[in-house]
Design an enzyme around this catalytic site. Structure first.
Site, PDB file in Angstrom:
ATOM      1  CG  ASP A 125      -1.798   1.207   1.240  1.00 55.92           C
ATOM      2  OD1 ASP A 125      -2.394   1.514   0.193  1.00 55.92           O
ATOM      3  OD2 ASP A 125      -1.824   1.879   2.277  1.00 55.92           O
TER       4      ASP A 125
ATOM      5  CG  ASN B 224       0.825  10.029   7.213  1.00 56.92           C
ATOM      6  OD1 ASN B 224       1.677   9.226   7.563  1.00 56.92           O
ATOM      7  ND2 ASN B 224      -0.019   9.790   6.229  1.00 56.92           N
TER       8      ASN B 224
HETATM    9  P1  NAI Z   1      10.726   5.955   3.574  1.00 56.97           P
HETATM   10  O1  NAI Z   1      11.417   5.873   4.871  1.00 56.97           O
HETATM   11  O2  NAI Z   1      10.734   4.786   2.644  1.00 56.97           O
HETATM   12  O3  NAI Z   1      11.349   7.203   2.746  1.00 56.97           O
HETATM   13  C1  NAI Z   1      11.619   8.472   3.281  1.00 56.97           C
HETATM   14  C2  NAI Z   1      12.457   9.235   2.264  1.00 56.97           C
HETATM   15  O4  NAI Z   1      12.620  10.569   2.731  1.00 56.97           O
HETATM   16  C3  NAI Z   1      13.854   8.668   2.043  1.00 56.97           C
HETATM   17  O5  NAI Z   1      14.181   8.713   0.678  1.00 56.97           O
HETATM   18  C4  NAI Z   1      14.748   9.635   2.826  1.00 56.97           C
HETATM   19  O6  NAI Z   1      16.075   9.707   2.313  1.00 56.97           O
HETATM   20  C5  NAI Z   1      13.991  10.926   2.634  1.00 56.97           C
HETATM   21  N1  NAI Z   1      14.332  11.917   3.655  1.00 56.97           N
HETATM   22  C6  NAI Z   1      14.410  11.758   4.989  1.00 56.97           C
HETATM   23  N2  NAI Z   1      14.821  12.899   5.574  1.00 56.97           N
HETATM   24  C7  NAI Z   1      15.002  13.786   4.578  1.00 56.97           C
HETATM   25  C8  NAI Z   1      15.431  15.131   4.550  1.00 56.97           C
HETATM   26  N3  NAI Z   1      15.763  15.788   5.662  1.00 56.97           N
HETATM   27  N4  NAI Z   1      15.496  15.747   3.350  1.00 56.97           N
HETATM   28  C9  NAI Z   1      15.169  15.087   2.212  1.00 56.97           C
HETATM   29  N5  NAI Z   1      14.752  13.814   2.181  1.00 56.97           N
HETATM   30  C10 NAI Z   1      14.678  13.172   3.356  1.00 56.97           C
HETATM   31  O7  NAI Z   1       9.250   6.405   3.859  1.00 56.97           O
HETATM   32  P2  NAI Z   1       7.981   6.327   2.875  1.00 56.97           P
HETATM   33  O8  NAI Z   1       7.298   5.012   2.979  1.00 56.97           O
HETATM   34  O9  NAI Z   1       8.397   6.738   1.519  1.00 56.97           O
HETATM   35  O10 NAI Z   1       7.025   7.397   3.562  1.00 56.97           O
HETATM   36  C11 NAI Z   1       7.384   8.763   3.592  1.00 56.97           C
HETATM   37  C12 NAI Z   1       6.275   9.564   4.245  1.00 56.97           C
HETATM   38  O11 NAI Z   1       5.120   9.500   3.432  1.00 56.97           O
HETATM   39  C13 NAI Z   1       5.869   9.080   5.641  1.00 56.97           C
HETATM   40  O12 NAI Z   1       5.658  10.183   6.487  1.00 56.97           O
HETATM   41  C14 NAI Z   1       4.570   8.396   5.410  1.00 56.97           C
HETATM   42  O13 NAI Z   1       3.736   8.481   6.545  1.00 56.97           O
HETATM   43  C15 NAI Z   1       4.021   9.203   4.269  1.00 56.97           C
HETATM   44  N6  NAI Z   1       3.039   8.441   3.527  1.00 56.97           N
HETATM   45  C16 NAI Z   1       1.843   9.052   3.310  1.00 56.97           C
HETATM   46  C17 NAI Z   1       0.828   8.367   2.708  1.00 56.97           C
HETATM   47  C18 NAI Z   1      -0.471   9.045   2.417  1.00 56.97           C
HETATM   48  O14 NAI Z   1      -1.448   8.402   2.131  1.00 56.97           O
HETATM   49  N7  NAI Z   1      -0.504  10.346   2.448  1.00 56.97           N
HETATM   50  C19 NAI Z   1       0.985   6.941   2.362  1.00 56.97           C
HETATM   51  C20 NAI Z   1       2.338   6.415   2.547  1.00 56.97           C
HETATM   52  C21 NAI Z   1       3.310   7.154   3.139  1.00 56.97           C
END
Ligand code: NAI
Length: 550
Positions: free
Chosen positions: A260, A400
């Site tokens: 998801d 989030n």
């Molecule tokens: P992940 O851990 O796989 O990826 C996070 C990414 O952000 C990585 O590439 C990391 O290098 C980058 N990152 C971290 N700190 C950073 C910074 N200071 N500057 C630039 N890049 C930075 O996490 P994922 O699964 O991709 O999720 C990311 C966010 O998206 C989470 O907060 C999650 O809750 C949210 N999300 C929201 C959804 C929605 O329906 N709105 C659904 C899935 C995820």
């Protein structure tokens, strides 16, 4: 569902069959309940009034969450009656944003077991463990290893709140029957030192294993599921970014699985993008995208946008050239040596930079998408720079829970002078600015994965494909009326979410049949086919045992 054999106290303690104060006199006689419940017969709506009264006395959303989980432990029908009576009010309590706090405190607020806990110490015995689950027709397993819970990081066993909550949304948003859903925590340890030292922590106390060890354990789970639950779809949720992408690649062409975070998020954001381009009068292929965050959500979304652009007539290479990404180490560019193979298609020729605003000025994106987990990362300079370059900048801040969102709608509309087209991952109230009212969209994947789930459930699909998420995105986007689009709304409102998801599920189901992936006969009318499968939070009129136990 009819009561198999239970009566008396045993029946009252079974949340699937307990009607509490709603048993009729005849049922009380027949089921040995006289004297065990108050001598009244109430309807579901009167019971709901009592729930609402009790909820009103709670002072925080976490207390309301605990109350509702407790209600589910006792009376499943009344729980879903409550959630489905007002999704806009209750989804933020049973899911985002309250679920974030509930997970952080999971070991402390824990009361009753729910779902399955599968520890890596049971390697070689996974099938035996799964056989302990009482339901034999499991249709969805939502499984996490707790490694990346929301934007909160490695929460280990505390992440179990997520599969529990996600599966509740299958039912509450799209009517998938709750008895066929199995939440699962795959316990491979945690690297969270705080939890490892917390005596109330509910997981095994060891650091996470090597990737190889983890994947071989997941292999055993996936294969055991095929044997025991052949109609089951495995939904991967909140795994660390590279594991999310790699495990999906490992199984997607062999089994009925999806992730998801990779595909569902992509589906809903694509829906938002489709409507953003409607407002701007452009096409997906006219846009240039810069992501902040290149993890599972960013990679899933960029892949799905590319697939959609390819459907629009571009080559894959051309489509990928429209997408740039920025992660914790700066812009993804072709000299970077630290990238995963799935990030390389988006690492274009560009000078290295760790300055996001400089990257905006040089790349000149039309759209920026925050999936970074970094609250406030889209600051005033970012939004003003985007607004100087673009007449209508598209700014999606999807991380989030709420304090991780890259920017709030109030900030975006203020700093862009009302020009930005905005979506967030969490819900925000309307913003009033200079005599205009803006409706911030909630690009939350709960508009997509429950509908995909319902389509898979009803058609017994053998695979979950990217095309199904693209179809879902179009179906969601098409349901926003033009007068609301004009106020900036990109995603339908939550008040009628069940009906919206039925329509989406019907379009996805049609695609499942067209693609030859269905394992049931094709119906004439797809919408009524889906409606026939929808769970209703009503007590069965006959709760009498079906065996001799009467
Ligand atoms: P992940 O851990 O796989 O990826 C996070 C990414 O952000 C990585 O590439 C990391 O290098 C980058 N990152 C971290 N700190 C950073 C910074 N200071 N500057 C630039 N890049 C930075 O996490 P994922 O699964 O991709 O999720 C990311 C966010 O998206 C989470 O907060 C999650 O809750 C949210 N999300 C929201 C959804 C929605 O329906 N709105 C659904 C899935 C995820």
């Amino acid at each position: 569902m009819t009561n198999p054999v239970k009566r008396g106290i045993e029946l009252l303690q079974d949340p699937s069959f307990n009607k509490s104060t709603a048993f009729t006199d005849a049922e009380k006689q027949k089921l040995g309940l006289i004297g065990l419940v108050p001598d009244v017969t109430e309807g579901e709506d009167l019971q709901l009034q009592r729930v609402l009264l009790q909820l009103a006395q709670k002072t925080t959303d976490l207390e309301r969450y605990i109350y509702l989980v407790n209600l589910l432990d006792h009376n499943e029908t009344l729980f879903y009656r409550t959630i489905m009576s007002d999704p806009g009010r209750f989804l933020p309590i049973v899911y985002d944003p309250t679920i974030g706090e509930a997970c952080l405190k999971f070991g402390h607020i824990y009361r009753q077991p729910r779902g399955m806990y599968l520890s890596i110490t049971r390697r070689g015995k996974v099938k035996d463990v799964l056989e302990n689950w009482p339901q034999k027709d499991v249709r969805f397993i939502c499984v996490t290893d707790g490694a990346r819970i929301l934007g909160l990081g490695d929460l280990g066993a505390n992440g179990m709140g997520i599969p529990i909550g996600k599966l509740q949304l299958y039912t509450a948003c799209a009517g998938v029957p709750p008895q066929c859903l199995l939440p699962m925590y795959l316990d491979a340890g945690t690297n969270n030192e705080q939890y490892l030292h917390d005596p109330l922590y509910l997981g095994i106390r060891r650091p996470r294993p090597s990737t190889e060890e983890l994947y071989s354990f997941v292999d055993e789970l996936v294969e055991a599921v095929q044997e025991l639950f052949p109609r089951c779809c495995i939904h991967f949720e909140d795994w660390a970014g590279s594991d999310a992408v790699h495990l999906l690649q490992r199984y997607r062409d062999k089994y009925c699985v999806y992730n998801d975070d990779v595909q569902g998020t992509a589906g809903i954001v694509l829906a938002g993008m489709l409507n953003a381009t409607k407002i701007k009068g452009t096409k997906l292929g006219d846009e240039k995208y810069l992501f902040l965050g290149a993890g599972s959500a960013g990679i899933g979304l960029s892949g799905l946008i590319c697939t959609a652009m390819v459907q629009g007539g571009m080559t894959l290479k051309e489509a990928q050239s429209h997408i740039y990404m920025f992660d914790i180490n700066g812009l993804l560019e072709d000299a970077r040596k630290d990238l995963f193979e799935f990030q390389i298609p988006y690492a274009h020729r560009h000078a290295p930079t760790r300055d996001f605003v400089a990257a905006i000025k040089s790349i000149r994106p039309t759209t920026i998408i925050g999936v970074s987990t970094v609250g406030g990362a889209f600051n005033r300079v970012v939004v003003e720079t985007m607004s100087r370059i673009n007449e209508r900048p598209v700014i999606f801040a999807l991380s989030n829970p709420t304090d991780h969102v890259e920017c709030t709608p109030e900030q975006v509309y203020t700093w862009s002078n009302g020009k930005a087209i905005y979506a967030a991952g969490v819900a925000f109230p309307p913003v009033h600015l200079n005599g205009q009212t803006f409706l911030p969209s909630q690009a939350n994947n709960f508009y997509v994965f429950p509908a995909i789930g319902m389509a898979v459930f009803a058609t017994e699909a053998s695979r979950v494909t990217d095309e199904m998420f693209i179809e879902a995105a179009h179906a969601v986007a098409d349901q926003v009326p033009s007068e609301l689009l004009n106020q900036g709304l990109l995603i339908p409102l939550q008040s009628n979410i069940l009906e919206a998801e039925i329509q989406t599920a019907a379009r996805v189901a049609k695609l499942v049949f067209d693609s030859g992936l269905a394992r049931v006969d094709r119906p004439h009318d797809m919408v009524s086919f889906i409606r026939r499968h929808v769970y209703k939070p009503e007590y069965a009129s006959e709760t009498a045992p079906t065996s001799k136990a009467t």
